[in-house]
Design an enzyme around this catalytic site. Structure first.
Site: not given
Length: 136
Positions: A17-19
């Site tokens: 999700g961060d990416a």
């Protein structure tokens, strides 16, 4: 090969999700006219820091923008046991931001690209219009 998001731990969902979330913010910074690396990084933190993400997820819950499944994924990510520690925030804020990122990881794994874009745009608007602050 399809990955069952329900079988993944919340940390793995948050990692993805961060990416998924960050490119939206990077493009937004460029579109706002920031070009110098220090300015890009400084302004991006208003959207991607743990404090900002915790504030955004709180706002999402207040406005009922998340689906019931997304709320469940958020809780799964928030409650995941991490073996790393927060660098610039308290543990609770860090865990909440992990839940925020897990939502984007879940959406990516379930190929909900329109929903990813919708939520990312919503987050940017909330920050830009001052409804969410990265400073508590």
């Amino acid at each position: 090969m399809t990955v069952d998001y329900q079988q993944l731990n919340g940390i793995a969902l948050a990692y993805l999700g961060d990416a998924v979330y960050e490119p939206f913010i990077r493009q937004h910074m460029i579109e706002l006219g920031y070009t110098k690396p220090t300015k890009l990084h400084h302004h991006a933190t208003h959207y991607v820091s743990a404090k900002a993400q915790a504030a955004l997820i709180a706002r999402m819950q207040d406005t009922d923008i998340l689906t019931p499944t997304e709320v469940d994924v958020f809780k799964h990510g928030r409650n995941a046991k991490s073996h790393t520690s927060a660098k610039h925030t308290d543990v609770v804020t860090y865990r909440i931001s992990t839940g925020f990122e897990a939502v984007f990881g879940y959406l990516q794994l379930t190929k909900q690209t329109a929903r990813i874009a919708e939520l990312a745009k919503w987050c940017m608007t909330e920050v830009d219009e001052g409804r969410v602050s990265s400073v508590k």
